[in-house]
Scaffold this active site. Structure first.
Site, PDB file in Angstrom:
ATOM      1  N   LYS A   1      -0.476  -8.709 -32.424  1.00 46.72           N
ATOM      2  CA  LYS A   1       0.390  -9.319 -33.441  1.00 46.72           C
ATOM      3  C   LYS A   1       1.168  -8.194 -34.103  1.00 46.72           C
ATOM      4  CE  LYS A   1       1.223 -13.438 -35.064  1.00 46.72           C
ATOM      5  NZ  LYS A   1       1.022 -14.749 -34.392  1.00 46.72           N
TER       6      LYS A   1
ATOM      7  N   LYS B   1      -7.471 -16.872 -28.694  1.00 48.44           N
ATOM      8  CA  LYS B   1      -6.527 -17.957 -28.364  1.00 48.44           C
ATOM      9  C   LYS B   1      -5.927 -17.742 -26.974  1.00 48.44           C
ATOM     10  CE  LYS B   1      -3.342 -18.572 -31.492  1.00 48.44           C
ATOM     11  NZ  LYS B   1      -2.083 -18.613 -32.284  1.00 48.44           N
TER      12      LYS B   1
ATOM     13  N   GLN C   1      -5.562 -13.987 -32.035  1.00 51.39           N
ATOM     14  CA  GLN C   1      -4.721 -14.126 -30.837  1.00 51.39           C
ATOM     15  C   GLN C   1      -5.501 -13.781 -29.570  1.00 51.39           C
ATOM     16  OE1 GLN C   1      -1.168 -14.724 -31.767  1.00 51.39           O
ATOM     17  NE2 GLN C   1      -1.121 -15.619 -29.742  1.00 51.39           N
TER      18      GLN C   1
ATOM     19  N   ASP D   1       7.022 -15.778 -34.912  1.00 47.01           N
ATOM     20  CA  ASP D   1       5.986 -16.339 -35.781  1.00 47.01           C
ATOM     21  C   ASP D   1       6.734 -16.652 -37.082  1.00 47.01           C
ATOM     22  OD1 ASP D   1       2.808 -16.594 -35.909  1.00 47.01           O
ATOM     23  OD2 ASP D   1       3.409 -15.840 -37.858  1.00 47.01           O
TER      24      ASP D   1
HETATM   25  P1  NDP Z   1       8.413 -20.773 -39.619  1.00 46.47           P
HETATM   26  O1  NDP Z   1       8.857 -19.535 -40.272  1.00 46.47           O
HETATM   27  O2  NDP Z   1       9.320 -21.456 -38.670  1.00 46.47           O
HETATM   28  O3  NDP Z   1       7.965 -21.847 -40.697  1.00 46.47           O
HETATM   29  C1  NDP Z   1       6.974 -21.553 -41.616  1.00 46.47           C
HETATM   30  C2  NDP Z   1       6.811 -22.755 -42.534  1.00 46.47           C
HETATM   31  O4  NDP Z   1       5.649 -22.560 -43.329  1.00 46.47           O
HETATM   32  C3  NDP Z   1       7.966 -22.908 -43.502  1.00 46.47           C
HETATM   33  O5  NDP Z   1       8.122 -24.239 -43.846  1.00 46.47           O
HETATM   34  C4  NDP Z   1       7.481 -22.075 -44.694  1.00 46.47           C
HETATM   35  O6  NDP Z   1       8.081 -22.426 -45.921  1.00 46.47           O
HETATM   36  C5  NDP Z   1       6.014 -22.418 -44.710  1.00 46.47           C
HETATM   37  N1  NDP Z   1       5.272 -21.299 -45.291  1.00 46.47           N
HETATM   38  C6  NDP Z   1       5.250 -20.019 -44.845  1.00 46.47           C
HETATM   39  N2  NDP Z   1       4.509 -19.253 -45.650  1.00 46.47           N
HETATM   40  C7  NDP Z   1       4.072 -20.063 -46.623  1.00 46.47           C
HETATM   41  C8  NDP Z   1       3.271 -19.862 -47.757  1.00 46.47           C
HETATM   42  N3  NDP Z   1       2.767 -18.641 -48.053  1.00 46.47           N
HETATM   43  N4  NDP Z   1       2.989 -20.945 -48.532  1.00 46.47           N
HETATM   44  C9  NDP Z   1       3.498 -22.152 -48.234  1.00 46.47           C
HETATM   45  N5  NDP Z   1       4.280 -22.402 -47.171  1.00 46.47           N
HETATM   46  C10 NDP Z   1       4.558 -21.374 -46.385  1.00 46.47           C
HETATM   47  O7  NDP Z   1       7.047 -20.392 -38.901  1.00 46.47           O
HETATM   48  P2  NDP Z   1       6.272 -21.149 -37.741  1.00 46.47           P
HETATM   49  O8  NDP Z   1       6.477 -22.609 -37.825  1.00 46.47           O
HETATM   50  O9  NDP Z   1       6.548 -20.456 -36.482  1.00 46.47           O
HETATM   51  O10 NDP Z   1       4.743 -20.801 -38.112  1.00 46.47           O
HETATM   52  C11 NDP Z   1       3.938 -21.649 -38.913  1.00 46.47           C
HETATM   53  C12 NDP Z   1       2.481 -21.330 -38.649  1.00 46.47           C
HETATM   54  O11 NDP Z   1       2.173 -21.571 -37.273  1.00 46.47           O
HETATM   55  C13 NDP Z   1       2.051 -19.899 -38.915  1.00 46.47           C
HETATM   56  O12 NDP Z   1       0.720 -19.873 -39.362  1.00 46.47           O
HETATM   57  C14 NDP Z   1       2.116 -19.269 -37.528  1.00 46.47           C
HETATM   58  O13 NDP Z   1       1.286 -18.128 -37.438  1.00 46.47           O
HETATM   59  C15 NDP Z   1       1.598 -20.414 -36.691  1.00 46.47           C
HETATM   60  N6  NDP Z   1       1.920 -20.388 -35.279  1.00 46.47           N
HETATM   61  C16 NDP Z   1       3.204 -20.257 -34.836  1.00 46.47           C
HETATM   62  C17 NDP Z   1       3.475 -20.297 -33.484  1.00 46.47           C
HETATM   63  C18 NDP Z   1       4.874 -20.243 -32.956  1.00 46.47           C
HETATM   64  O14 NDP Z   1       5.034 -20.340 -31.746  1.00 46.47           O
HETATM   65  N7  NDP Z   1       5.891 -20.114 -33.780  1.00 46.47           N
HETATM   66  C19 NDP Z   1       2.409 -20.420 -32.496  1.00 46.47           C
HETATM   67  C20 NDP Z   1       1.100 -20.627 -33.059  1.00 46.47           C
HETATM   68  C21 NDP Z   1       0.892 -20.585 -34.397  1.00 46.47           C
HETATM   69  P3  NDP Z   1       9.262 -21.499 -46.534  1.00 46.47           P
HETATM   70  O15 NDP Z   1      10.441 -21.763 -45.678  1.00 46.47           O
HETATM   71  O16 NDP Z   1       9.394 -21.964 -47.930  1.00 46.47           O
HETATM   72  O17 NDP Z   1       8.763 -20.084 -46.444  1.00 46.47           O
HETATM   73  O1  2IT Z   2       0.378 -17.367 -33.246  1.00 43.39           O
HETATM   74  C1  2IT Z   2       0.907 -17.497 -32.129  1.00 43.39           C
HETATM   75  O2  2IT Z   2       0.265 -17.850 -31.132  1.00 43.39           O
HETATM   76  C2  2IT Z   2       2.346 -17.213 -32.010  1.00 43.39           C
HETATM   77  N1  2IT Z   2       2.986 -16.921 -33.003  1.00 43.39           N
HETATM   78  C3  2IT Z   2       3.007 -17.275 -30.668  1.00 43.39           C
HETATM   79  C4  2IT Z   2       2.827 -15.991 -29.936  1.00 43.39           C
HETATM   80  C5  2IT Z   2       3.573 -15.863 -28.635  1.00 43.39           C
HETATM   81  O3  2IT Z   2       3.475 -14.778 -28.058  1.00 43.39           O
HETATM   82  O4  2IT Z   2       4.248 -16.796 -28.191  1.00 43.39           O
END
Ligand code: NDP
Ligand code: 2IT
Length: 448
Positions: free
Chosen positions: A129, A117, A114, A169
């Site tokens: 985080k 980023k 982070q 997250d």
């Molecule tokens: P969500 O909780 O909304 O969705 C996560 C998704 O990933 C779900 O479909 C989940 O499936 C799947 N998943 C989670 N863990 C696993 C695992 N161990 N194996 C397989 N599938 C898995 O999270 P986000 O969409 O917010 O986050 C997804 C990724 O993006 C993460 O790596 C996060 O750190 C990253 N990220 C998020 C940001 C944000 O703004 N939200 C910003 C930048 C990066 P299930 O429902 O079955 O658990």
């Molecule tokens: O991994 C990421 O950049 C996030 N989960 C978003 C963090 C934030 O402060 O919006």
């Protein structure tokens, strides 16, 4: 790729010794230190100033007990974390993850990533985080609320709009942010922008929900355009079906691509006609259901158990948007064998080092997470700006700023790679460009 420089090799050994049993953190640090070899040759003053020693050591690790009571009156005790990794360029900023796999090493790798980023966004935010090993799956809203209230009761001592601003997250979305915000406000009796990803009725920013997925596609669009390519007519695979995945699918589709597969932690769906995103939103955002329910609505689609199989689906562009290390060397090779042209990371560190090597050595365009998924946190920083002004921009205004930020990130990353003799290596470019702003600031601040 091994590190050759003696100082960096010894530092890597120290990091492993000081952080035993945390392979994800070691992996993230190793990649950055590899990228920094040419930088410290040019700028040995960063070593002298202690900048590199400091950048791998979190400023503060907060670890706490989170007791809560379920609907049947049983007491549960989870662990909470907040790692304030680097506050050189602004208040600590980064999401909270609620997932059973969370332990200190996961939060540490995420906080480290982070820092770089957030620097790449060009906005004034430091890296942090947090999270918990709490599993929101299968819990009632009231259980989630009680957990969030207990978590915030402790976390509230360490955060603030000008100190540390958490967000969502994995496992933390609008519902959780609402409960966390409500408890913070109650404890502190102040209405401030202490969290981002808030609801639109209480200080949230338009386009924050869409920002990570949209930003990922804006970055990918730039990366493709550099080679005279676009999303138009391309077949895309997106892993995950959470916040990032859903809005990546939406934007990729708007840009003319056909997304044919999505997944969750149980399996993946393949729809040769193109994923119907309204169905996915209904299942995931409204009902909190499973991706396999997609085939109940679309019997022409296929559901396959196991999430790794998604990487065997033939595609031009792959957007991993689920979790760390979801693409290993074998999956990367399967993508390459099927002719993948570009891979851009929506999740944090979804590709193993072997996978990245496989992509890069086969000429696949590769957009690393730090750069490609920075749109979420960038828009969080825009939410902070709006909160400070007590004002809000329109969806179009925020989206336009997000677009510009992603284009700039691409340009800066790509030119940093070229400047250090590694043109097209966006992994090195992202690590270098992200590092330099933080390193210059740390040097300016002295030994603190
Ligand atoms: P969500 O909780 O909304 O969705 C996560 C998704 O990933 C779900 O479909 C989940 O499936 C799947 N998943 C989670 N863990 C696993 C695992 N161990 N194996 C397989 N599938 C898995 O999270 P986000 O969409 O917010 O986050 C997804 C990724 O993006 C993460 O790596 C996060 O750190 C990253 N990220 C998020 C940001 C944000 O703004 N939200 C910003 C930048 C990066 P299930 O429902 O079955 O658990
Ligand atoms: O991994 C990421 O950049 C996030 N989960 C978003 C963090 C934030 O402060 O919006």
């Amino acid at each position: 790729m091994a590190i050759k420089n003696t100082y960096l090799t010894e530092l890597m050994e120290t990091v492993i010794k000081r952080n035993p049993g945390e392979p994800e953190f070691h992996q993230a640090v190793q990649e950055v230190l590899e990228s920094l070899e040419p930088v410290i040759e040019k700028h040995p003053e960063y070593i002298k100033a202690g900048v590199i020693d400091s950048i791998v050591e979190p400023e503060r690790i907060i670890k706490f007990r989170v007791p809560w009571v379920d609907d049947n009156g049983n007491v549960h005790v989870n662990r909470g974390f907040r790692i304030q990794f680097n506050g050189a360029i602004g208040p600590y900023k980064g999401g909270l993850r609620f997932h059973p796999s969370v332990y200190e090493g996961i939060i540490k790798f995420l906080g480290f990533e982070q820092t770089f980023k957030n620097s790449l966004t060009g906005l004034p935010i430091g890296g942090a985080k947090g999270g918990s090993d709490f599993d929101p799956k299968g819990k009632s809203d009231m259980e989630v609320m009680r957990f969030c209230q207990s978590f915030m009761t402790e976390l509230s001592k360490y955060i603030g709009a000008d100190t540390d601003v958490p967000a969502g997250d994995i496992g933390v979305g609008a519902r959780e942010i609402g409960y966390l915000f409500g408890q913070y406000k109650r404890l502190r009796d102040e209405f401030t922008g202490v969290l981002t990803g808030k609801g639109l009725t209480y200080g949230g920013s338009l386009a924050r929900k869409e920002a990570t997925g949209f930003g990922l596609c804006y970055f990918t669009k730039e990366m493709l355009a550099e080679k005279g390519q676009s999303f138009e007519g391309k077949t895309v695979v997106v892993s995950g079906s959470g916040n990032v995945a859903i809005y990546a699918v939406q934007k990729a589709t708007e840009l003319g691509a056909k997304v044919v597969a999505m997944s969750d932690s149980n399996g993946y769906v393949y729809d040769k006609n193109g994923i119907d995103l309204d169905t996915v939103k209904e299942i995931k955002e409204v009902r909190r259901g499973r991706i396999k329910e997609y085939v109940d609505v679309h019997p022409e689609a296929e559901y396959h158990e196991g999430c790794k199989g998604i990487w065997t689906v033939k595609c031009d562009i792959a957007l991993p948007c689920a979790t760390q290390n979801e693409i290993d060397g074998e999956s990367a090779q399967a993508l390459v064998n099927n002719g993948v042209y570009a891979v851009a990371e929506g999740a944090n560190m979804p590709s193993t080092p072997e996978a990245i090597h496989t992509f890069q050595s086969n000429g696949v365009l590769f957009g690393p997470a730090k750069a490609a998924n920075a749109g979420g946190v960038a828009t969080s920083a825009l939410e902070m700006s709006q909160n400070s002004m007590r004002y809000s921009w329109t969806f179009e205004e925020v989206d336009a700023k997000l677009h510009d930020i992603m284009v700039n990130i691409y340009k800066n990353v790509s030119s940093a790679a070229a400047e250090y003799g590694m043109a097209d290596n966006l992994v090195a470019g992202a690590n270098i460009a992200g590092f330099i702003k933080v390193a210059e600031t740390m040097k300016a601040h002295g030994v603190v």
